[in-house]
Design a protein around this motif. Structure first.
Motif, short mmCIF file in Angstrom:
data_model
loop_
_atom_site.label_atom_id
_atom_site.label_comp_id
_atom_site.label_asym_id
_atom_site.label_seq_id
_atom_site.Cartn_x
_atom_site.Cartn_y
_atom_site.Cartn_z
N ARG A 67 -4.60 -5.59 -5.65
CA ARG A 67 -5.30 -5.25 -4.50
C ARG A 67 -5.49 -6.25 -3.53
NH1 ARG A 67 -8.55 -0.80 -4.09
NH2 ARG A 67 -8.82 -0.71 -6.49
N ASP A 68 -5.18 -5.72 -2.13
CA ASP A 68 -5.12 -6.96 -0.99
C ASP A 68 -4.50 -8.31 -1.38
OD1 ASP A 68 -7.01 -4.92 0.40
OD2 ASP A 68 -8.68 -5.64 -0.89
N THR A 69 -3.36 -8.09 -1.95
CA THR A 69 -2.48 -9.34 -2.23
C THR A 69 -1.25 -9.00 -1.54
OG1 THR A 69 -1.71 -8.91 -4.50
CG2 THR A 69 -3.69 -10.03 -4.32
N THR A 70 -0.29 -9.98 -1.61
CA THR A 70 0.86 -9.89 -1.26
C THR A 70 1.93 -9.95 -2.63
OG1 THR A 70 0.75 -11.00 0.76
CG2 THR A 70 2.69 -10.70 -0.04
N LEU A 71 2.39 -8.85 -2.87
CA LEU A 71 3.13 -8.55 -4.09
C LEU A 71 4.21 -9.66 -4.26
CD1 LEU A 71 3.60 -4.66 -4.10
CD2 LEU A 71 1.66 -6.04 -4.99
N ASN A 72 4.86 -10.10 -3.13
CA ASN A 72 5.82 -11.00 -3.34
C ASN A 72 5.21 -12.29 -3.95
OD1 ASN A 72 6.15 -9.33 -1.01
ND2 ASN A 72 8.34 -10.23 -1.04
N ASP A 73 3.96 -12.71 -3.75
CA ASP A 73 3.59 -13.65 -4.44
C ASP A 73 3.01 -13.80 -5.86
OD1 ASP A 73 3.57 -14.74 -1.93
OD2 ASP A 73 1.40 -14.61 -1.41
N GLN A 74 2.96 -12.73 -6.39
CA GLN A 74 2.67 -12.30 -7.82
C GLN A 74 3.83 -12.60 -8.77
OE1 GLN A 74 -0.29 -11.19 -9.00
NE2 GLN A 74 -0.98 -10.77 -6.65
N ASP A 75 3.33 -13.41 -9.76
CA ASP A 75 4.24 -13.71 -11.02
C ASP A 75 5.20 -12.51 -11.41
OD1 ASP A 75 3.41 -16.28 -10.71
OD2 ASP A 75 2.14 -16.15 -12.54
N SER A 76 4.52 -11.50 -11.60
CA SER A 76 5.37 -10.17 -12.10
C SER A 76 6.41 -9.80 -11.17
CB SER A 76 4.23 -9.11 -12.36
OG SER A 76 3.53 -8.71 -11.09
N PHE A 77 6.50 -10.35 -9.92
CA PHE A 77 7.87 -10.01 -9.04
C PHE A 77 8.38 -11.02 -8.83
CE2 PHE A 77 4.45 -6.56 -8.00
CZ PHE A 77 5.70 -5.59 -7.91
N ALA A 78 8.42 -12.26 -9.64
CA ALA A 78 9.26 -13.39 -9.57
C ALA A 78 10.60 -13.03 -9.54
CB ALA A 78 8.94 -14.40 -10.46
#
Length: 125
Positions: A67-78
């Motif tokens: 929530r309220d984050t940039t998905l590209n910055d999430q480890d799960s989307f690396a």
């Protein structure tokens, strides 16, 4: 077959990383709606397929990470394009891991990225 579904809405941002993404290559927000479903042919001793409160808690925890984050910055989307398809799988796997359901034989996430488009991921338990 029994089914129980819980829905929750949230906002997150992303930008697509594929060649020639058009305007989707720019950082933008989506008002996502996640519908998490559990499915199975039997109920537990209390007449539940799953405890809806457990599903709500799992969704709050997992969706709270995005929530309220940039998905590209999430480890799960690396290394992955942050598509709604990938996101539906990631949410499904993480919610199942957190909820630890015992009775259902399948779980699914239908993830709406707006009022017109969605992706769905289903897994056997």
């Amino acid at each position: 077959m029994y089914s129980v579904t819980v829905r929750r809405s949230f906002v997150a941002q992303h930008f697509l990383t594929v060649p020639d993404p058009g305007p989707e290559g720019e950082l933008h927000s989506h008002h996502f709606t996640a519908e998490v479903g559990f499915h199975g042919p039997e109920l537990n001793e209390y007449g539940y397929l799953v405890d809806i409160d457990d599903v709500k808690d799992a969704m709050a925890t997992v969706i709270g990470r995005y929530r309220d984050t940039t998905l590209n910055d999430q480890d799960s989307f690396a290394g992955k394009n942050p598509s709604v398809e990938h996101f539906s799988r990631i949410l499904c796997e993480e919610i199942v891991a957190h909820a630890e359901p015992e009775v259902p034989t399948k779980a699914s996430v239908k993830l709406w990225e707006d009022d017109e488009a969605w992706a769905r991921y289903e897994t056997s338990l």
